[in-house]
Write a protein that holds these residues in place. Structure first.
Motif, PDB file in Angstrom:
ATOM      1  N   GLY A 109       0.813  -1.222   0.000  1.00  0.00           N
ATOM      2  CA  GLY A 109       0.000   0.000   0.000  1.00  0.00           C
ATOM      3  C   GLY A 109       0.837   1.257   0.000  1.00  0.00           C
ATOM      4  N   ARG A 110       1.934   1.263   0.780  1.00  0.00           N
ATOM      5  CA  ARG A 110       2.799   2.445   0.811  1.00  0.00           C
ATOM      6  C   ARG A 110       3.485   2.633  -0.542  1.00  0.00           C
ATOM      7  N   MET A 111       3.950   1.552  -1.166  1.00  0.00           N
ATOM      8  CA  MET A 111       4.582   1.693  -2.480  1.00  0.00           C
ATOM      9  C   MET A 111       3.577   2.203  -3.513  1.00  0.00           C
ATOM     10  N   ASN A 112       2.340   1.718  -3.444  1.00  0.00           N
ATOM     11  CA  ASN A 112       1.299   2.204  -4.360  1.00  0.00           C
ATOM     12  C   ASN A 112       1.046   3.694  -4.172  1.00  0.00           C
ATOM     13  N   GLN A 113       1.310   4.200  -2.972  1.00  0.00           N
ATOM     14  CA  GLN A 113       1.166   5.635  -2.699  1.00  0.00           C
ATOM     15  C   GLN A 113       2.420   6.418  -3.092  1.00  0.00           C
ATOM     16  N   GLY A 114       3.462   5.706  -3.582  1.00  0.00           N
ATOM     17  CA  GLY A 114       4.677   6.373  -4.027  1.00  0.00           C
ATOM     18  C   GLY A 114       5.785   6.437  -3.000  1.00  0.00           C
ATOM     19  N   TYR A 115       5.734   5.616  -1.974  1.00  0.00           N
ATOM     20  CA  TYR A 115       6.762   5.606  -0.930  1.00  0.00           C
ATOM     21  C   TYR A 115       7.724   4.439  -1.110  1.00  0.00           C
ATOM     22  N   TYR A 116       9.013   4.740  -1.052  1.00  0.00           N
ATOM     23  CA  TYR A 116      10.035   3.712  -0.918  1.00  0.00           C
ATOM     24  C   TYR A 116      10.051   3.352   0.568  1.00  0.00           C
ATOM     25  N   ALA A 117      10.218   2.085   0.893  1.00  0.00           N
ATOM     26  CA  ALA A 117      10.280   1.668   2.296  1.00  0.00           C
ATOM     27  C   ALA A 117      11.687   1.159   2.597  1.00  0.00           C
ATOM     28  N   ILE A 118      12.359   1.799   3.540  1.00  0.00           N
ATOM     29  CA  ILE A 118      13.674   1.347   3.983  1.00  0.00           C
ATOM     30  C   ILE A 118      13.447   0.698   5.344  1.00  0.00           C
ATOM     31  N   VAL A 119      13.439  -0.632   5.328  1.00  0.00           N
ATOM     32  CA  VAL A 119      12.954  -1.426   6.453  1.00  0.00           C
ATOM     33  C   VAL A 119      14.121  -2.028   7.232  1.00  0.00           C
ATOM     34  N   PHE A 120      14.063  -1.901   8.551  1.00  0.00           N
ATOM     35  CA  PHE A 120      15.073  -2.476   9.443  1.00  0.00           C
ATOM     36  C   PHE A 120      14.697  -3.936   9.691  1.00  0.00           C
ATOM     37  N   ILE A 121      15.535  -4.850   9.201  1.00  0.00           N
ATOM     38  CA  ILE A 121      15.231  -6.285   9.271  1.00  0.00           C
ATOM     39  C   ILE A 121      16.465  -7.064   9.750  1.00  0.00           C
ATOM     40  N   ASP A 122      16.276  -8.359   9.950  1.00  0.00           N
ATOM     41  CA  ASP A 122      17.380  -9.269  10.254  1.00  0.00           C
ATOM     42  C   ASP A 122      17.769  -9.960   8.951  1.00  0.00           C
ATOM     43  N   GLU A 123      18.895  -9.552   8.373  1.00  0.00           N
ATOM     44  CA  GLU A 123      19.322 -10.090   7.079  1.00  0.00           C
ATOM     45  C   GLU A 123      19.670 -11.567   7.122  1.00  0.00           C
ATOM     46  N   SER A 124      19.846 -12.143   8.294  1.00  0.00           N
ATOM     47  CA  SER A 124      20.169 -13.574   8.355  1.00  0.00           C
ATOM     48  C   SER A 124      19.002 -14.442   7.893  1.00  0.00           C
ATOM     49  N   LYS A 125      17.848 -13.834   7.691  1.00  0.00           N
ATOM     50  CA  LYS A 125      16.663 -14.561   7.212  1.00  0.00           C
ATOM     51  C   LYS A 125      16.442 -14.392   5.707  1.00  0.00           C
ATOM     52  N   ILE A 126      17.321 -13.631   5.036  1.00  0.00           N
ATOM     53  CA  ILE A 126      17.192 -13.358   3.609  1.00  0.00           C
ATOM     54  C   ILE A 126      18.193 -14.211   2.839  1.00  0.00           C
ATOM     55  N   THR A 127      17.703 -15.084   1.977  1.00  0.00           N
ATOM     56  CA  THR A 127      18.544 -16.016   1.220  1.00  0.00           C
ATOM     57  C   THR A 127      19.652 -15.314   0.453  1.00  0.00           C
ATOM     58  N   ALA A 128      19.373 -14.181  -0.150  1.00  0.00           N
ATOM     59  CA  ALA A 128      20.352 -13.479  -0.990  1.00  0.00           C
ATOM     60  C   ALA A 128      21.429 -12.755  -0.189  1.00  0.00           C
ATOM     61  N   SER A 129      21.317 -12.707   1.123  1.00  0.00           N
ATOM     62  CA  SER A 129      22.270 -11.985   1.965  1.00  0.00           C
ATOM     63  C   SER A 129      23.474 -12.857   2.309  1.00  0.00           C
ATOM     64  N   SER A 130      24.627 -12.221   2.470  1.00  0.00           N
ATOM     65  CA  SER A 130      25.823 -12.959   2.901  1.00  0.00           C
ATOM     66  C   SER A 130      25.683 -13.421   4.352  1.00  0.00           C
ATOM     67  N   ALA A 131      24.741 -12.872   5.078  1.00  0.00           N
ATOM     68  CA  ALA A 131      24.512 -13.260   6.474  1.00  0.00           C
ATOM     69  C   ALA A 131      23.508 -14.404   6.606  1.00  0.00           C
ATOM     70  N   TYR A 132      22.983 -14.891   5.489  1.00  0.00           N
ATOM     71  CA  TYR A 132      21.915 -15.891   5.526  1.00  0.00           C
ATOM     72  C   TYR A 132      22.290 -17.107   6.379  1.00  0.00           C
ATOM     73  N   GLU A 133      21.388 -17.471   7.265  1.00  0.00           N
ATOM     74  CA  GLU A 133      21.486 -18.611   8.182  1.00  0.00           C
ATOM     75  C   GLU A 133      22.648 -18.502   9.168  1.00  0.00           C
ATOM     76  N   GLY A 134      23.187 -17.307   9.319  1.00  0.00           N
ATOM     77  CA  GLY A 134      24.245 -17.100  10.296  1.00  0.00           C
ATOM     78  C   GLY A 134      23.677 -16.418  11.536  1.00  0.00           C
ATOM     79  N   GLU A 135      24.547 -15.721  12.233  1.00  0.00           N
ATOM     80  CA  GLU A 135      24.119 -14.938  13.393  1.00  0.00           C
ATOM     81  C   GLU A 135      23.160 -13.838  12.919  1.00  0.00           C
ATOM     82  N   ALA A 136      22.350 -13.371  13.829  1.00  0.00           N
ATOM     83  CA  ALA A 136      21.445 -12.259  13.488  1.00  0.00           C
ATOM     84  C   ALA A 136      22.256 -11.101  12.926  1.00  0.00           C
ATOM     85  N   PHE A 137      21.732 -10.472  11.882  1.00  0.00           N
ATOM     86  CA  PHE A 137      22.430  -9.366  11.237  1.00  0.00           C
ATOM     87  C   PHE A 137      21.448  -8.229  10.975  1.00  0.00           C
ATOM     88  N   PRO A 138      21.251  -7.356  11.974  1.00  0.00           N
ATOM     89  CA  PRO A 138      20.339  -6.223  11.817  1.00  0.00           C
ATOM     90  C   PRO A 138      20.840  -5.260  10.746  1.00  0.00           C
TER      91      PRO A 138
END
Length: 190
Positions: free
Chosen positions: A99-128
Protein backbone atom coordinates in the motif's frame (compact mmCIF):
# COMPACT_ATOMS: atom_id res chain seq x y z
CA UNK A 1 -2.13 -4.17 -10.36
CA UNK A 2 0.01 -7.33 -10.17
CA UNK A 3 3.41 -5.70 -10.66
CA UNK A 4 4.69 -2.31 -9.53
CA UNK A 5 8.15 -0.70 -9.51
CA UNK A 6 9.10 2.74 -8.23
CA UNK A 7 11.81 4.50 -10.29
CA UNK A 8 15.42 3.75 -9.33
CA UNK A 9 18.80 4.67 -10.79
CA UNK A 10 22.11 3.02 -9.97
CA UNK A 11 23.48 5.12 -7.10
CA UNK A 12 26.80 6.90 -7.66
CA UNK A 13 27.91 5.98 -4.10
CA UNK A 14 27.43 2.48 -2.76
CA UNK A 15 29.79 2.36 0.22
CA UNK A 16 27.10 2.99 2.80
CA UNK A 17 23.47 2.10 2.26
CA UNK A 18 22.25 5.43 3.59
CA UNK A 19 23.92 7.04 0.55
CA UNK A 20 22.97 4.32 -1.92
CA UNK A 21 19.29 4.30 -1.01
CA UNK A 22 18.68 8.03 -1.06
CA UNK A 23 20.84 8.70 -4.12
CA UNK A 24 19.25 5.88 -6.14
CA UNK A 25 15.98 7.76 -5.64
CA UNK A 26 17.17 11.32 -6.28
CA UNK A 27 19.35 10.40 -9.26
CA UNK A 28 16.12 9.88 -11.21
CA UNK A 29 15.74 13.64 -11.35
CA UNK A 30 18.23 15.82 -13.20
CA UNK A 31 17.50 18.83 -10.99
CA UNK A 32 19.12 17.00 -8.04
CA UNK A 33 22.53 16.64 -9.72
CA UNK A 34 23.92 20.11 -8.80
CA UNK A 35 23.06 19.42 -5.16
CA UNK A 36 24.80 16.03 -5.35
CA UNK A 37 27.97 17.45 -6.92
CA UNK A 38 28.27 20.22 -4.35
CA UNK A 39 27.39 18.15 -1.26
CA UNK A 40 29.49 15.03 -1.71
CA UNK A 41 32.94 16.58 -1.86
CA UNK A 42 34.07 16.79 1.78
CA UNK A 43 35.45 13.72 3.48
CA UNK A 44 35.92 13.10 7.19
CA UNK A 45 37.72 10.43 9.14
CA UNK A 46 38.53 9.41 12.67
CA UNK A 47 41.66 11.07 14.05
CA UNK A 48 43.93 9.22 16.44
CA UNK A 49 42.17 5.90 15.84
CA UNK A 50 45.33 3.92 16.63
CA UNK A 51 46.21 5.79 19.80
CA UNK A 52 42.68 5.71 21.19
CA UNK A 53 41.86 2.24 19.78
CA UNK A 54 38.82 3.57 17.98
CA UNK A 55 37.32 2.20 14.81
CA UNK A 56 38.69 3.88 11.70
CA UNK A 57 35.84 5.80 10.09
CA UNK A 58 36.09 7.35 6.63
CA UNK A 59 33.02 8.82 4.97
CA UNK A 60 31.53 11.86 3.29
CA UNK A 61 30.97 14.70 5.73
CA UNK A 62 27.32 15.68 5.57
CA UNK A 63 26.76 17.24 8.99
CA UNK A 64 24.01 15.20 10.59
CA UNK A 65 24.48 11.50 11.32
CA UNK A 66 21.42 9.99 9.67
CA UNK A 67 21.08 10.52 5.92
CA UNK A 68 17.87 8.49 5.94
CA UNK A 69 16.22 11.10 8.13
CA UNK A 70 18.06 14.36 7.33
CA UNK A 71 20.27 16.15 4.84
CA UNK A 72 18.52 15.45 1.54
CA UNK A 73 16.38 18.45 0.56
CA UNK A 74 14.59 16.42 -2.13
CA UNK A 75 13.28 13.72 0.20
CA UNK A 76 10.82 14.00 3.06
CA UNK A 77 11.10 11.17 5.53
CA UNK A 78 8.63 9.43 7.78
CA UNK A 79 10.30 7.28 10.47
CA UNK A 80 8.30 4.45 12.05
CA UNK A 81 9.38 2.34 15.02
CA UNK A 82 8.90 -1.42 15.35
CA UNK A 83 6.26 -0.98 18.02
CA UNK A 84 3.95 0.45 15.35
CA UNK A 85 4.76 -2.31 12.84
CA UNK A 86 4.46 -5.12 15.39
CA UNK A 87 0.66 -4.91 15.42
CA UNK A 88 0.41 -6.27 11.89
CA UNK A 89 -0.09 -9.97 11.10
CA UNK A 90 2.32 -11.27 8.42
CA UNK A 91 -0.20 -10.90 5.57
CA UNK A 92 -1.15 -7.43 6.84
CA UNK A 93 2.51 -6.34 6.95
CA UNK A 94 2.97 -7.34 3.30
CA UNK A 95 -0.25 -5.49 2.37
CA UNK A 96 0.87 -2.44 4.37
CA UNK A 97 4.20 -2.25 2.49
CA UNK A 98 2.48 -2.75 -0.86
CA UNK A 99 0.00 0.00 0.00
CA UNK A 100 2.80 2.44 0.81
CA UNK A 101 4.58 1.69 -2.48
CA UNK A 102 1.30 2.20 -4.36
CA UNK A 103 1.17 5.63 -2.70
CA UNK A 104 4.68 6.37 -4.03
CA UNK A 105 6.76 5.61 -0.93
CA UNK A 106 10.03 3.71 -0.92
CA UNK A 107 10.28 1.67 2.30
CA UNK A 108 13.67 1.35 3.98
CA UNK A 109 12.95 -1.43 6.45
CA UNK A 110 15.07 -2.48 9.44
CA UNK A 111 15.23 -6.28 9.27
CA UNK A 112 17.38 -9.27 10.25
CA UNK A 113 19.32 -10.09 7.08
CA UNK A 114 20.17 -13.57 8.36
CA UNK A 115 16.66 -14.56 7.21
CA UNK A 116 17.19 -13.36 3.61
CA UNK A 117 18.54 -16.02 1.22
CA UNK A 118 20.35 -13.48 -0.99
CA UNK A 119 22.27 -11.98 1.97
CA UNK A 120 25.82 -12.96 2.90
CA UNK A 121 24.51 -13.26 6.47
CA UNK A 122 21.92 -15.89 5.53
CA UNK A 123 21.49 -18.61 8.18
CA UNK A 124 24.24 -17.10 10.30
CA UNK A 125 24.12 -14.94 13.39
CA UNK A 126 21.44 -12.26 13.49
CA UNK A 127 22.43 -9.37 11.24
CA UNK A 128 20.34 -6.22 11.82
CA UNK A 129 20.36 -4.08 8.70
CA UNK A 130 18.18 -1.94 6.45
CA UNK A 131 16.99 -2.91 2.99
CA UNK A 132 14.96 -0.82 0.57
CA UNK A 133 11.67 -1.97 -0.95
CA UNK A 134 10.96 -0.37 -4.31
CA UNK A 135 8.52 -2.73 -5.99
CA UNK A 136 6.54 -5.95 -5.82
CA UNK A 137 5.09 -8.76 -7.92
CA UNK A 138 1.85 -10.23 -6.58
CA UNK A 139 1.91 -13.18 -8.97
CA UNK A 140 5.44 -14.20 -7.89
CA UNK A 141 4.79 -13.03 -4.29
CA UNK A 142 8.07 -11.11 -4.20
CA UNK A 143 9.37 -7.69 -3.24
CA UNK A 144 12.03 -5.85 -5.25
CA UNK A 145 14.68 -4.92 -2.68
CA UNK A 146 17.97 -3.06 -2.90
CA UNK A 147 20.72 -4.39 -0.66
CA UNK A 148 24.21 -5.88 -0.65
CA UNK A 149 23.83 -9.49 -1.83
CA UNK A 150 25.75 -12.63 -0.78
CA UNK A 151 28.75 -11.42 -2.88
CA UNK A 152 28.63 -7.97 -1.23
CA UNK A 153 27.43 -6.41 -4.50
CA UNK A 154 24.84 -3.67 -4.15
CA UNK A 155 21.90 -4.45 -6.41
CA UNK A 156 18.14 -4.78 -6.62
CA UNK A 157 16.87 -8.36 -6.28
CA UNK A 158 13.62 -10.17 -5.62
CA UNK A 159 12.88 -11.73 -2.24
CA UNK A 160 9.78 -13.76 -1.37
CA UNK A 161 7.17 -12.14 0.86
CA UNK A 162 7.72 -14.98 3.36
CA UNK A 163 11.44 -14.18 3.75
CA UNK A 164 10.63 -10.51 4.27
CA UNK A 165 8.09 -11.34 6.98
CA UNK A 166 10.53 -13.76 8.64
CA UNK A 167 13.26 -11.08 8.63
CA UNK A 168 10.84 -8.55 10.19
CA UNK A 169 9.64 -11.04 12.83
CA UNK A 170 13.23 -11.88 13.77
CA UNK A 171 14.08 -8.18 14.11
CA UNK A 172 10.99 -7.63 16.24
CA UNK A 173 12.16 -10.38 18.64
CA UNK A 174 15.69 -8.94 18.78
CA UNK A 175 14.30 -5.51 19.70
CA UNK A 176 11.77 -6.86 22.22
CA UNK A 177 14.46 -8.90 24.02
CA UNK A 178 16.84 -5.94 24.14
CA UNK A 179 19.46 -7.58 21.93
CA UNK A 180 19.15 -4.80 19.35
CA UNK A 181 18.03 -1.18 19.39
CA UNK A 182 15.26 -0.07 17.06
CA UNK A 183 16.84 1.72 14.09
CA UNK A 184 13.40 2.45 12.62
CA UNK A 185 11.81 1.91 9.24
CA UNK A 186 11.75 4.89 6.91
CA UNK A 187 9.27 5.81 4.21
CA UNK A 188 10.50 8.18 1.49
CA UNK A 189 7.98 9.60 -1.00
CA UNK A 190 8.74 10.07 -4.67
Amino acid sequence: MNRYQLPLQPPPIKGFLRWAYTLSITHNYEETLPWYYTNFIQMSCTKHFLEKRRTFFFDFFRGKPNELNFNNPFLLTCAVNYELLSGYRPDELVDFMIGRMNQGYYAIVFIDESKITASSAYEGEAFPHHLMLSGYDLKERTFDVSMFDFNQVYRTIKIPFEEFVSACDSMKRLIETGLEADHHTFFLPV
